[in-house]
Design a protein around this motif. Structure first.
Motif, PDB file in Angstrom:
ATOM      1  N   ASN A 196       0.777  -1.433   0.398  1.00 24.37           N
ATOM      2  CA  ASN A 196       0.064  -0.371   0.310  1.00 24.37           C
ATOM      3  C   ASN A 196       0.931   1.104   0.194  1.00 24.37           C
ATOM      4  N   PRO A 197       0.131   2.284  -0.282  1.00 21.30           N
ATOM      5  CA  PRO A 197       1.105   3.724  -0.661  1.00 21.30           C
ATOM      6  C   PRO A 197       0.481   4.137   1.165  1.00 21.30           C
ATOM      7  N   LEU A 198       1.265   6.039   0.585  1.00 17.15           N
ATOM      8  CA  LEU A 198       1.088   5.806   1.884  1.00 17.15           C
ATOM      9  C   LEU A 198      -0.571   6.955   1.979  1.00 17.15           C
ATOM     10  N   LEU A 199      -0.965   7.234   1.040  1.00 16.22           N
ATOM     11  CA  LEU A 199      -1.821   8.186   0.997  1.00 16.22           C
ATOM     12  C   LEU A 199      -3.101   7.265   0.387  1.00 16.22           C
ATOM     13  N   GLY A 200      -3.672   8.268   0.425  1.00 18.15           N
ATOM     14  CA  GLY A 200      -5.474   7.802  -0.497  1.00 18.15           C
ATOM     15  C   GLY A 200      -6.077   6.750  -0.178  1.00 18.15           C
ATOM     16  N   GLU A 202      -6.190   4.064  -0.710  1.00 21.25           N
ATOM     17  CA  GLU A 202      -5.205   2.921  -0.453  1.00 21.25           C
ATOM     18  C   GLU A 202      -4.511   2.719   0.413  1.00 21.25           C
ATOM     19  N   GLY A 203      -4.329   3.666   1.386  1.00 20.67           N
ATOM     20  CA  GLY A 203      -3.226   4.189   2.336  1.00 20.67           C
ATOM     21  C   GLY A 203      -3.596   3.877   3.469  1.00 20.67           C
ATOM     22  N   ALA A 204      -2.371   4.189   4.295  1.00 19.82           N
ATOM     23  CA  ALA A 204      -2.545   4.129   5.693  1.00 19.82           C
ATOM     24  C   ALA A 204      -3.268   4.055   6.728  1.00 19.82           C
ATOM     25  N   ALA A 205      -4.007   5.161   6.151  1.00 17.00           N
ATOM     26  CA  ALA A 205      -5.380   6.028   7.529  1.00 17.00           C
ATOM     27  C   ALA A 205      -6.532   5.161   6.644  1.00 17.00           C
ATOM     28  N   ARG A 206      -7.065   5.037   5.296  1.00 17.36           N
ATOM     29  CA  ARG A 206      -8.260   4.412   5.268  1.00 17.36           C
ATOM     30  C   ARG A 206      -8.208   2.931   5.323  1.00 17.36           C
ATOM     31  N   VAL A 207      -7.267   2.904   4.844  1.00 18.61           N
ATOM     32  CA  VAL A 207      -7.481   1.474   4.658  1.00 18.61           C
ATOM     33  C   VAL A 207      -7.427   0.231   6.078  1.00 18.61           C
ATOM     34  N   TYR A 208      -5.609   1.369   7.108  1.00 16.35           N
ATOM     35  CA  TYR A 208      -5.497   0.199   8.402  1.00 16.35           C
ATOM     36  C   TYR A 208      -5.944   0.974   9.028  1.00 16.35           C
ATOM     37  N   GLY A 209      -6.589   2.596   9.102  1.00 17.35           N
ATOM     38  CA  GLY A 209      -6.599   3.215  10.341  1.00 17.35           C
ATOM     39  C   GLY A 209      -8.188   2.499  10.963  1.00 17.35           C
ATOM     40  N   PRO A 210      -9.125   2.504  10.593  1.00 16.33           N
ATOM     41  CA  PRO A 210     -10.070   1.618  11.435  1.00 16.33           C
ATOM     42  C   PRO A 210      -9.800   0.809  12.801  1.00 16.33           C
ATOM     43  N   GLN A 211      -8.955  -0.500  12.456  1.00 11.37           N
ATOM     44  CA  GLN A 211      -8.993  -1.568  13.026  1.00 11.37           C
ATOM     45  C   GLN A 211      -7.929  -1.369  14.116  1.00 11.37           C
ATOM     46  N   LYS A 212      -7.249   0.471  14.363  1.00 11.34           N
ATOM     47  CA  LYS A 212      -6.923   0.283  14.952  1.00 11.34           C
ATOM     48  C   LYS A 212      -7.592   1.216  16.165  1.00 11.34           C
ATOM     49  N   GLY A 213      -8.373   1.933  15.435  1.00 14.20           N
ATOM     50  CA  GLY A 213      -9.113   2.348  16.644  1.00 14.20           C
ATOM     51  C   GLY A 213     -10.070   3.617  15.830  1.00 14.20           C
ATOM     52  N   ALA A 214      -9.497   3.955  14.791  1.00 16.17           N
ATOM     53  CA  ALA A 214     -10.442   5.554  13.897  1.00 16.17           C
ATOM     54  C   ALA A 214     -11.514   5.466  13.984  1.00 16.17           C
ATOM     55  N   THR A 215     -12.048   6.540  13.586  1.00 16.55           N
ATOM     56  CA  THR A 215     -13.268   6.657  12.918  1.00 16.55           C
ATOM     57  C   THR A 215     -13.306   7.016  12.553  1.00 16.55           C
ATOM     58  N   PRO A 216     -14.590   7.518  11.531  1.00 18.06           N
ATOM     59  CA  PRO A 216     -13.472   8.526  10.458  1.00 18.06           C
ATOM     60  C   PRO A 216     -13.707   9.450   9.821  1.00 18.06           C
ATOM     61  N   GLN A 221      -8.174  12.848   9.938  1.00 16.60           N
ATOM     62  CA  GLN A 221      -6.822  13.753  10.511  1.00 16.60           C
ATOM     63  C   GLN A 221      -5.918  13.251  10.288  1.00 16.60           C
ATOM     64  N   LEU A 222      -5.718  11.895  10.341  1.00 16.25           N
ATOM     65  CA  LEU A 222      -4.783  10.453  10.444  1.00 16.25           C
ATOM     66  C   LEU A 222      -4.478  10.968   8.677  1.00 16.25           C
ATOM     67  N   GLU A 223      -5.057  11.066   7.777  1.00 13.94           N
ATOM     68  CA  GLU A 223      -4.645  11.609   6.297  1.00 13.94           C
ATOM     69  C   GLU A 223      -3.760  12.722   6.133  1.00 13.94           C
ATOM     70  N   ASP A 224      -4.810  13.648   6.710  1.00 15.99           N
ATOM     71  CA  ASP A 224      -4.423  15.194   6.694  1.00 15.99           C
ATOM     72  C   ASP A 224      -2.638  15.446   6.988  1.00 15.99           C
ATOM     73  N   GLY A 225      -2.459  14.864   7.955  1.00 15.77           N
ATOM     74  CA  GLY A 225      -1.583  14.054   8.687  1.00 15.77           C
ATOM     75  C   GLY A 225      -0.460  13.758   8.475  1.00 15.77           C
ATOM     76  N   LEU A 226      -0.457  12.275   7.792  1.00 14.48           N
ATOM     77  CA  LEU A 226       0.130  11.626   6.296  1.00 14.48           C
ATOM     78  C   LEU A 226       0.826  12.180   5.281  1.00 14.48           C
ATOM     79  N   ARG A 227      -0.418  12.674   4.864  1.00 14.38           N
ATOM     80  CA  ARG A 227      -0.241  13.972   3.797  1.00 14.38           C
ATOM     81  C   ARG A 227       1.003  15.363   4.041  1.00 14.38           C
ATOM     82  N   ARG A 228       0.525  15.863   5.256  1.00  8.44           N
ATOM     83  CA  ARG A 228       2.057  17.216   5.191  1.00  8.44           C
ATOM     84  C   ARG A 228       3.262  16.573   5.251  1.00  8.44           C
ATOM     85  N   LEU A 229       3.222  15.275   6.902  1.00  4.27           N
ATOM     86  CA  LEU A 229       4.593  14.489   7.022  1.00  4.27           C
ATOM     87  C   LEU A 229       5.357  14.053   5.111  1.00  4.27           C
ATOM     88  N   ALA A 230       4.399  13.777   4.421  1.00  7.34           N
ATOM     89  CA  ALA A 230       5.118  13.877   3.114  1.00  7.34           C
ATOM     90  C   ALA A 230       5.589  14.228   2.452  1.00  7.34           C
TER      91      ALA A 230
END
Length: 335
Positions: A196-200, A202-216, A221-230
């Motif tokens: 998986n790429p970092l963003l989008g 198929e990225g880290a936040a949208r694919v794996y965030g929910p299973q780690k406790g992230a609400t929609p 918020q995580l997607e925005d943070g990873l985009r800024r990090l990149a």
């Protein structure tokens, strides 16, 4: 007859070393004169550390590090060979299994403990690090790991950002002045089959965030943070990670290891077989036994038994797979 025994773990039942020992017991009962060579394997996920230690006679070392919420715990890493090769299973220190359901919040969970294990391995003289990155509790882009290596992540006022993925939206600058120099001269491998790429989508936040406790809402918020990090990694370090395959693995730890530790990503089973000396053990084998708890459609895509079978097939050695369950769709793997 020389029989090579190379099973994966049978999850929630037998570790890979235990499965190999059980296979050896059965082979010797059926053929007392058989020579059994045990080489338990893994694919970069759970059990990688124990499989490689058993296959190589390595040393397990426990150190005091931080769990995903910063609490002190004891977690292990392994030293192989002459002690210059280290194996780290990030799930042992930054994994989801360390948290109960109410504690799962990737806005605040951190990979710092993984970086602390890396530092401990470097301090013991390791110059090559293999890091299995399955099962994480985090979506921090590897920034916690990088903090343990001496990086700082600063807001516009020059203050250190809080740990976790939730604060990355306010990242202004990466300070690499205190980076651990030994990481520059080390070889770091990411053992992962996740591409998986970092963003989008198929990225880290949208694919794996929910299973780690992230609400929609938290996912965005995580997607925005990873985009800024990149963006800041590209500007401050000159490294492009957002489109690299595997960058989204383990909540972006893949990207963090690439950017902050110069890591390269390879299929986990390839790395494990290489580190275990599996190909040399194949020499002179008459038969190979492998196995795992469940053989299904996914087994053919980078799982341990498939890697064993491909390596043995290349040398014309027959392979039998012992499975707890054979699911519909396993035909591709069995072929």
């Amino acid at each position: 007859m020389r029989v090579l025994l190379a099973p994966n773990a049978f999850k929630e039942c037998l570790s890979a070393p235990e499965a190999a020992a059980a296979m050896a017991e059965g082979v010797r009962e059926a053929s007392p004169a058989a020579e059994c060579v045990l080489s338990p394997i893994a694919d970069g996920g759970d059990g990688t550390l124990d499989a490689l230690l058993a296959a190589t006679g390595g040393e397990k070392i426990a150190v005091r590090v931080s769990d995903p919420l910063g609490r002190p715990i004891e977690a292990p890493f392994g030293l192989l060979g002459a002690g210059d090769r280290a194996v780290i299973e990030m799930a042992e220190v930054s994994g989801l299994r360390l948290l109960n359901a109410s504690e799962r919040n990737p806005l605040i969970t951190s990979t710092r403990g993984t970086g602390e294990l890396m530092m401990a391995a470097l301090e013991r003289g390791a110059t090559s690090l293999l890091i299995g990155i399955g099962g994480s509790a985090t979506v921090d882009g590897g920034t916690g790991m990088a903090r343990a290596l001496g990086y700082r992540f600063l807001d516009a006022a020059g203050r250190d950002l809080p740990e976790g993925g939730g604060s990355l939206r306010w990242l202004h600058r990466i300070d690499s002045g205190g980076k651990e120099p030994r990481i520059e001269s080390s070889v770091v491998w990411i053992a992962s089959d996740v591409t998986n790429p970092l963003l989008g989508d198929e990225g880290a936040a949208r694919v794996y965030g929910p299973q780690k406790g992230a609400t929609p809402e938290r996912v965005e918020q995580l997607e925005d943070g990873l985009r800024r990090l990149a963006e800041v990694i590209e500007r401050d370090l000159g490294i492009h990670v957002r489109e690299r395959p595997g960058a989204g693995a383990a909540g972006g730890l893949g990207a963090g290891l690439m950017a902050f530790a110069g890591a390269r990503c390879r299929p986990g089973v390839e790395l494990v077989l290489e580190q275990a000396g599996f190909h040399s053990k194949l020499q002179g084998a008459d038969l190979v036994l492998t196995g795992e708890g469940r053989v299904d459609r996914q087994t053919a895509f980078g799982k341990g038994p498939a890697g064993v079978a491909q390596a043995a097939r290349a040398q014309g050695i027959p392979v039998y797979c012992l499975a707890g369950i054979v699911e519909p769709g396993a035909e591709e793997a069995l072929e």
